[in-house]
Design a protein around this motif. Structure first.
Motif, PDB file in Angstrom:
ATOM      1  N   GLN A  34       0.811  -1.219   0.000  1.00  0.00           N
ATOM      2  CA  GLN A  34       0.000   0.000   0.000  1.00  0.00           C
ATOM      3  C   GLN A  34       0.844   1.269   0.000  1.00  0.00           C
ATOM      4  O   GLN A  34       0.415   2.313  -0.464  1.00  0.00           O
ATOM      5  N   THR A 157      -2.492   4.116   8.998  1.00  0.00           N
ATOM      6  CA  THR A 157      -3.579   4.200   8.016  1.00  0.00           C
ATOM      7  C   THR A 157      -3.405   5.450   7.158  1.00  0.00           C
ATOM      8  O   THR A 157      -3.499   5.398   5.928  1.00  0.00           O
ATOM      9  N   ALA A 158      -3.142   6.580   7.812  1.00  0.00           N
ATOM     10  CA  ALA A 158      -3.004   7.839   7.070  1.00  0.00           C
ATOM     11  C   ALA A 158      -1.789   7.808   6.148  1.00  0.00           C
ATOM     12  O   ALA A 158      -1.851   8.276   5.002  1.00  0.00           O
ATOM     13  N   THR A 160      -0.257   5.150   4.847  1.00  0.00           N
ATOM     14  CA  THR A 160      -0.430   4.228   3.730  1.00  0.00           C
ATOM     15  C   THR A 160      -1.411   4.794   2.697  1.00  0.00           C
ATOM     16  O   THR A 160      -1.316   4.494   1.517  1.00  0.00           O
ATOM     17  N   PHE A 161      -2.333   5.633   3.141  1.00  0.00           N
ATOM     18  CA  PHE A 161      -3.272   6.239   2.186  1.00  0.00           C
ATOM     19  C   PHE A 161      -2.553   7.261   1.304  1.00  0.00           C
ATOM     20  O   PHE A 161      -2.599   7.186   0.078  1.00  0.00           O
ATOM     21  N   TYR A 212      -5.636  -8.472  -1.513  1.00  0.00           N
ATOM     22  CA  TYR A 212      -6.150  -7.313  -2.267  1.00  0.00           C
ATOM     23  C   TYR A 212      -7.216  -7.725  -3.285  1.00  0.00           C
ATOM     24  O   TYR A 212      -8.122  -6.956  -3.588  1.00  0.00           O
ATOM     25  N   ALA A 216     -11.893  -4.911   0.092  1.00  0.00           N
ATOM     26  CA  ALA A 216     -12.159  -3.542  -0.358  1.00  0.00           C
ATOM     27  C   ALA A 216     -11.425  -2.524   0.494  1.00  0.00           C
ATOM     28  O   ALA A 216     -11.017  -1.483   0.011  1.00  0.00           O
ATOM     29  N   THR A 217     -11.256  -2.824   1.778  1.00  0.00           N
ATOM     30  CA  THR A 217     -10.632  -1.834   2.662  1.00  0.00           C
ATOM     31  C   THR A 217      -9.341  -2.387   3.269  1.00  0.00           C
ATOM     32  O   THR A 217      -9.127  -3.602   3.315  1.00  0.00           O
ATOM     33  N   ILE A 218      -8.526  -1.475   3.753  1.00  0.00           N
ATOM     34  CA  ILE A 218      -7.230  -1.860   4.317  1.00  0.00           C
ATOM     35  C   ILE A 218      -7.417  -2.704   5.583  1.00  0.00           C
ATOM     36  O   ILE A 218      -6.645  -3.618   5.857  1.00  0.00           O
ATOM     37  N   ARG A 219      -8.481  -2.410   6.324  1.00  0.00           N
ATOM     38  CA  ARG A 219      -8.779  -3.178   7.534  1.00  0.00           C
ATOM     39  C   ARG A 219      -8.983  -4.657   7.179  1.00  0.00           C
ATOM     40  O   ARG A 219      -8.460  -5.556   7.835  1.00  0.00           O
ATOM     41  N   LYS A 268     -12.927  -8.151  -8.245  1.00  0.00           N
ATOM     42  CA  LYS A 268     -12.489  -6.863  -8.811  1.00  0.00           C
ATOM     43  C   LYS A 268     -12.337  -6.926 -10.329  1.00  0.00           C
ATOM     44  O   LYS A 268     -12.286  -5.903 -10.999  1.00  0.00           O
TER      45      LYS A 268
ATOM     46  N   PRO B 100      -7.793   1.083  -1.159  1.00  0.00           N
ATOM     47  CA  PRO B 100      -8.689   0.465  -0.166  1.00  0.00           C
ATOM     48  C   PRO B 100      -9.112   1.365   0.991  1.00  0.00           C
ATOM     49  O   PRO B 100      -8.977   1.013   2.150  1.00  0.00           O
ATOM     50  N   TYR B 101      -9.611   2.541   0.681  1.00  0.00           N
ATOM     51  CA  TYR B 101     -10.085   3.453   1.734  1.00  0.00           C
ATOM     52  C   TYR B 101     -11.428   4.029   1.319  1.00  0.00           C
ATOM     53  O   TYR B 101     -11.586   4.487   0.179  1.00  0.00           O
TER      54      TYR B 101
END
Lengths: 276, 248
Positions: A34, A157-158, A160-161, A212, A216-219, A268, B100-101
């Motif tokens: 990510q 999280t921030a 990696t975004f 992946y 859908a989400t990183i969590r 996907k 993925p966010y």
């Protein structure tokens, strides 16, 4: 630890080692993919490889020398890119080449001086050769990774975004980034005796790549990647030990097989059929 | 004029700054102050140093010379503290369709710097994020992946991300660039409300037809220098910027 479940001591050690290593690597793989730092993982796994070879040459414990060179590589990457005014990928390419050359140099030197060194353990690993202390160290680093990821979940999280947006939000990006590099370096060094310097990269990228395909989400990725990695690695260890096959390469191939299947089955890739 | 309005929230004195590795400064000797409630548009040709100026204010770039003080804090030494209280909507963003966010996660991230290390998000943090999404009209998108949205919707998410921070100052780099005409008006009206609440708004923009109908302070940059610092009505900003002779 799992002797009550698996009476075969060799198999038990292999399963334990693969289980702890795969979970730790899989969590890190989510971050590596990510944050688009796959080439950093690649360079560090080869730094551990070179450190291991140097350690054997100088008679030092392989795990300590591998950890030392991995950590050193992690620390010099950023400043080296800055000082050389080059793109990080170029610097990593140079570092990767240097580490590979160092590893081959020490291996060749040991062979030419008749020290009877078998390089295959460094190249491909040997999960059954682990000491109990090494398995405990793997369990410990896995727990440390889980603990730190939980403690710094917001910051990670921030980052990696979007690293710049994280910095703008007032997050201290540098300490968290270097903490992640340090964790990768230690994990890579501890995994070196299990899967070897050449195959280590599979554990650091493929679990996240598989997760992946379905998350859908990183969590979700942080949950799915370790589960997939642990299942694949434990199956690899079971099959490898039972049928006397090389465990590391076999598990790496299994990972690739799971990845191909995941891509084929990934939602996907499907285009929703809609009536217009 | 209230006490708050009279204090300068941004104070630049003879600021020179450069990007890492660059041979010459991008910003050269820029000085100005911004007070609470001011609506400022930064104009000028491409490469004039407008975005660099915003990055110098947020402490993302090192200063070669001069001082930048934001909300009483020195930048870049106290840059992290400053950035916790300054909203900055960046210009270039490109999210992969399967990033993925979700929208809600991205908006909540705006609060993370303020929350601090080792602390969890509180109920208030969630509520502020919800309120920011509501203001931008993106509540219905909260569970969507950010990469699946259009450029304009992503732009709104980034504005909401910064509003969730409850900033003392709001900086925006080309905020209208991805927005349709109606959304531009909505965002413009929202920025006007933000400004009326005492938060100064500094905006780098070339879309002057979307500016709110109010007194606007216009700063014009050319070749790293500040060549104009004036006030204008929204309808005259474009003409004012065009009237500045281009330095050879």
């Amino acid at each position: 630890m799992l002797e009550f479940l698996i009476p075969n001591n060799v198999l038990c050690h292999a399963v334990e080692a693969m289980f702890f290593a795969s979970i730790g690597c899989a969590i890190l793989s989510v971050l590596i993919t990510q944050m688009n730092i796959a080439s950093i993982g690649f360079t560090m796994s080869h730094a551990a490889f070179a450190g291991g070879a140097a350690g054997v040459f100088f008679g030092l414990p392989m795990m300590i020398s591998a950890t030392a060179l991995s950590v050193l590589t992690a620390l010099v990457m950023g400043p080296l890119s800055y000082r050389t005014r080059m793109h990080t990928d170029t610097t990593l390419g140079v570092l990767f080449g240097t580490m590979m050359a160092l590893a081959i140099f020490f291996i060749a030197l040991m062979q030419s001086t008749g020290r009877g060194f078998d390089a295959s353990a460094l190249l491909y690993g040997n999960v059954v050769s682990l000491y109990r202390e090494e398995i405990y160290a793997l369990a410990l680093i896995m727990l440390v990774i889980i603990l730190l990821i939980t403690l710094f979940s917001k910051e990670i999280t921030a980052i990696t975004f979007h690293r710049k947006m994280a910095e703008i939000s007032g997050i201290r990006v540098q300490p968290v980034y270097y903490l992640l590099l340090l964790l990768i370096a230690i994990m890579v060094a501890l995994c070196l005796p299990i899967v070897g310097g050449l195959l280590l990269y599979v554990w650091l990228v493929t679990p996240a790549a598989i997760a992946y395909q379905f998350c859908a989400t990183i969590r979700q990725m942080f949950i799915a990647a370790p589960i997939v990695a642990a299942c694949t690695s434990v199956i690899g260890a079971f099959v490898g030990i039972t049928y006397s096959l090389p465990v590391g390469p076999l598990t790496a191939v299994l990972f690739s097989g799971v990845f191909v299947s995941a891509v084929a089955l990934s939602p996907k890739r499907r285009v929703k059929n809609q009536t217009y | 004029m209230t006490v708050q309005e009279s204090c300068s929230l941004i104070d630049l004195k003879d600021v020179w700054t450069t990007y890492e590795g660059a041979s010459c400064p991008v910003i050269k000797g820029v000085s100005f102050t911004i007070k609470a409630g001011e609506f400022v548009v930064i104009g000028g040709p491409n490469g004039a140093g407008k975005t660099t100026l915003l990055e110098a204010i947020t402490g993302l770039l090192p200063l070669v010379r001069g001082t930048v003080t934001v909300c009483g804090k020195g930048v870049p030494h106290e840059g992290t503290t400053v950035r916790c209280n300054v909203g900055y909507v960046i210009q270039n963003f490109d999210f992969h369709p399967f990033t993925p966010y979700t929208v809600e996660e991205v908006v909540r991230m705006g609060r993370y710097g303020r929350i601090g290390w080792f602390k969890r998000e509180s109920k208030e943090d969630f509520e502020v994020a919800q309120d920011a999404m509501r203001k931008l009209g993106i509540e219905h998108l909260k569970d969507e992946l950010i990469g699946k949205l259009s450029g304009g919707q992503q732009q709104k998410v980034l504005i909401a991300h910064n509003l969730a921070k409850k900033p003392s100052i709001l900086l925006l780099d080309e905020p209208f660039s991805n927005l349709d005409l109606i959304t531009r008006d909505e965002v413009s009206s929202l920025l006007c409300q933000v400004c009326d609440s005492g938060v100064p708004v500094l905006m780098v923009s070339h879309a002057f037809d979307s500016l709110p109908d109010r007194d606007i302070r216009v700063l014009v940059m050319q070749g790293g220098h500040m060549v104009l610092d004036s006030h204008s009505a929204a309808g005259n900003v474009a003409d004012l910027i065009r009237s500045v002779p281009v330095a050879g």
